[in-house]
Design an enzyme around this catalytic site. Structure first.
Site, mmCIF file in Angstrom:
data_model
loop_
_atom_site.group_PDB
_atom_site.id
_atom_site.type_symbol
_atom_site.label_atom_id
_atom_site.label_comp_id
_atom_site.label_asym_id
_atom_site.label_seq_id
_atom_site.Cartn_x
_atom_site.Cartn_y
_atom_site.Cartn_z
ATOM 1 N N HIS A 17 0.851 -1.344 -0.006
ATOM 2 C CA HIS A 17 -0.081 -0.064 -0.018
ATOM 3 C C HIS A 17 0.903 1.229 0.092
ATOM 4 C CE1 HIS A 17 -3.133 -2.664 2.177
ATOM 5 N NE2 HIS A 17 -3.389 -2.426 1.211
ATOM 6 N N LYS A 41 -18.193 -6.738 7.180
ATOM 7 C CA LYS A 41 -16.812 -7.467 7.452
ATOM 8 C C LYS A 41 -16.311 -7.097 8.927
ATOM 9 C CE LYS A 41 -13.741 -7.770 3.446
ATOM 10 N NZ LYS A 41 -12.573 -7.097 2.757
ATOM 11 N N ARG A 91 -2.024 -6.184 -8.642
ATOM 12 C CA ARG A 91 -0.634 -6.988 -8.610
ATOM 13 C C ARG A 91 -0.368 -7.895 -9.518
ATOM 14 N NH1 ARG A 91 -2.653 -8.054 -2.687
ATOM 15 N NH2 ARG A 91 -4.486 -8.307 -3.907
ATOM 16 N N SER A 129 -3.002 -7.933 2.624
ATOM 17 C CA SER A 129 -3.214 -7.886 3.957
ATOM 18 C C SER A 129 -3.753 -9.149 4.672
ATOM 19 C CB SER A 129 -4.241 -6.733 4.153
ATOM 20 O OG SER A 129 -3.837 -5.552 3.768
#
Ligand code: PNS
Length: 162
Positions: A17, A41, A91, A129
């Site tokens: 990040h 979440k 990514r 993460s």
């Protein structure tokens, strides 16, 4: 003046990040790193903890970056902040499908806001993460993947849970 929003869960913030934030801070006048408040979440770190951690890490490093929180539609929030750009890091090909859908849906909702994709340094291309949390929970080292204070918080958090 171009303002960019870099939205995400940042649970927790990783060097991947920070790599994207650094690239954004070079390209845009202002960058707002914004944490999504997501009632669906259950995060590892609360929104307040993440905000505090991220401010501690980002404030001394970047003069044109601020940390904020948002809920609701990202495009509504971006409009409210007068941002022209949404930044997302990408990514691998596996990120593409989800990001493509989100970018085009956001464009449909708000055609004047552009999504800009950036690739992090190769060494962070396999970092997430989710994996950081899993490794930390199982007692592995996440050194070099997250800032030291994040690493310390992860260790503390999982020690408490045991
Ligand atoms: O770090 P993440 O979890 O991949 O970030 C996802 C995020 C926050 C960018 C996305 O869930 C989002 O924008 N949520 C806000 C709600 C919204 O605008 N949904 C419609 C997207 S097309």
């Amino acid at each position: 003046m171009t303002t960019a929003i870099y939205p995400g869960s940042f649970d927790p913030l990783t060097f991947g990040h920070i790599d994207i934030i650094e690239r954004s801070a070079r390209l845009f006048d202002n960058v707002i790193v914004s944490i999504l408040i997501n009632a669906q979440k259950a995060p590892l770190f609360s929104v307040d903890e993440r905000t505090e951690l991220m401010r501690q890490i980002l404030k001394p490093r970047f003069r044109n970056v601020e940390v904020d929180v948002f809920h609701g539609l990202l495009v509504d929030y971006a409009r409210q902040k007068k941002a022209q750009v949404i930044v997302r890091g990408i990514r691998a090909v596996t990120d593409y499908e989800y990001e493509f859908q989100m970018a085009l849906m956001n464009r449909r909702l708000s055609p004047d806001i552009e999504t800009v994709f950036m690739m992090p340094a190769e060494k962070y291309s396999y970092l997430s993460s989710r994996l950081v949390k899993e490794i930390a929970e199982l007692g592995g080292s996440v050194s070099g993947l997250v800032p030291d204070i994040v690493e310390k918080r992860l260790v503390q958090r999982f020690k408490k849970e045991k």
